[in-house]
Design an enzyme around this catalytic site. Sequence first.
Site, PDB file in Angstrom:
ATOM      1  N   ASP A   1      -3.820  -0.421   4.752  1.00 22.59           N
ATOM      2  CA  ASP A   1      -4.523  -1.695   4.636  1.00 22.59           C
ATOM      3  C   ASP A   1      -5.775  -1.557   3.781  1.00 22.59           C
ATOM      4  O   ASP A   1      -6.450  -0.525   3.830  1.00 22.59           O
ATOM      5  CB  ASP A   1      -4.897  -2.196   6.038  1.00 22.59           C
ATOM      6  CG  ASP A   1      -5.318  -3.646   6.048  1.00 22.59           C
ATOM      7  OD1 ASP A   1      -4.982  -4.374   5.091  1.00 22.59           O
ATOM      8  OD2 ASP A   1      -5.976  -4.057   7.017  1.00 22.59           O
TER       9      ASP A   1
ATOM     10  N   LEU B   1      10.558  16.733   5.176  1.00 20.92           N
ATOM     11  CA  LEU B   1       9.920  15.518   5.680  1.00 20.92           C
ATOM     12  C   LEU B   1      10.849  14.313   5.532  1.00 20.92           C
ATOM     13  O   LEU B   1      11.504  14.147   4.502  1.00 20.92           O
ATOM     14  CB  LEU B   1       8.628  15.268   4.897  1.00 20.92           C
ATOM     15  CG  LEU B   1       7.903  13.948   5.167  1.00 20.92           C
ATOM     16  CD1 LEU B   1       7.238  13.968   6.532  1.00 20.92           C
ATOM     17  CD2 LEU B   1       6.876  13.671   4.074  1.00 20.92           C
TER      18      LEU B   1
ATOM     19  N   HIS C   1      -3.645  -2.322  -5.528  1.00 24.83           N
ATOM     20  CA  HIS C   1      -2.289  -1.940  -5.130  1.00 24.83           C
ATOM     21  C   HIS C   1      -1.814  -0.710  -5.907  1.00 24.83           C
ATOM     22  O   HIS C   1      -1.179   0.187  -5.339  1.00 24.83           O
ATOM     23  CB  HIS C   1      -1.331  -3.105  -5.345  1.00 24.83           C
ATOM     24  CG  HIS C   1      -1.604  -4.286  -4.455  1.00 24.83           C
ATOM     25  ND1 HIS C   1      -1.806  -4.154  -3.095  1.00 24.83           N
ATOM     26  CD2 HIS C   1      -1.716  -5.612  -4.728  1.00 24.83           C
ATOM     27  CE1 HIS C   1      -2.026  -5.341  -2.570  1.00 24.83           C
ATOM     28  NE2 HIS C   1      -1.973  -6.247  -3.530  1.00 24.83           N
TER      29      HIS C   1
END
Length: 247
Positions: free
Chosen positions: A18, A129, A35
């Site tokens: 965020d 991962l 962004h």
Amino acid sequence: MVNPELAIIPQHVAIIMDGNGRWANKRGLPRTVGHSKGVEAVRETVRAAGDAGVKYLTLFAFSSENWSRPETEVRDLLGLLRRFIRQDLAELHRENVRIRVIGEREKLRSDILPLLLEAEETTRFNTALTLIIAFNYGARDEIARAVAMLARDVEAGILKASEIDPEKISARLDTAGIPDPDLIIRTSGEERLSNFLLWQAAYSELVFLPDYWPDFDRKLFLDALKTYASRDRRFGGLSDKTIAVGG
């Protein structure tokens, strides 16, 4: 390599990324710059998680509510997703990272869904991962879809209503087969889950950071892991410390 300072490594870390827009506004820059900078933070976080020994990393990339944002911003966000997959997929594959995507798929635009499916298919046998991308995701929608599946099974006579339990609900969520997050991190100073992994977060440790997502780096990630390691997780019971003192 696992950091020797981290006594306990969470198996699954989830992050609400965020603050991209506020990071840009604070600097007098277009939100799109925030962004783009946020994508760089994603790359560093994926590397940091793998190096720390985290097995599952879930990133809240695009919520089902984000479609209500201005059309230009939605278009920019989707463009960043396309570029991330096209530019980073090969490297993630080389690093043995597996990609999974959670969220509602049936109504996704035809130019986005194939990219997500390609990322999953290309990396499906990787064993390092697991990077889980929450795209067009909302926890209430996820739970509603799981309940609808259970209802259909009951209607078809496959399942009795009395047989529905938490395990059967979990098995029909988008995250089926993925352990619940041990740690959920949210950046930007907001302290709420915002419809993210509501079912799975029942016993997650929460860490809220004041930093905006574009400023998130390896140090902040490791600091969050250290905070997690310092917590006394009881899962509704008594901790070993409490038992030891007879409390």
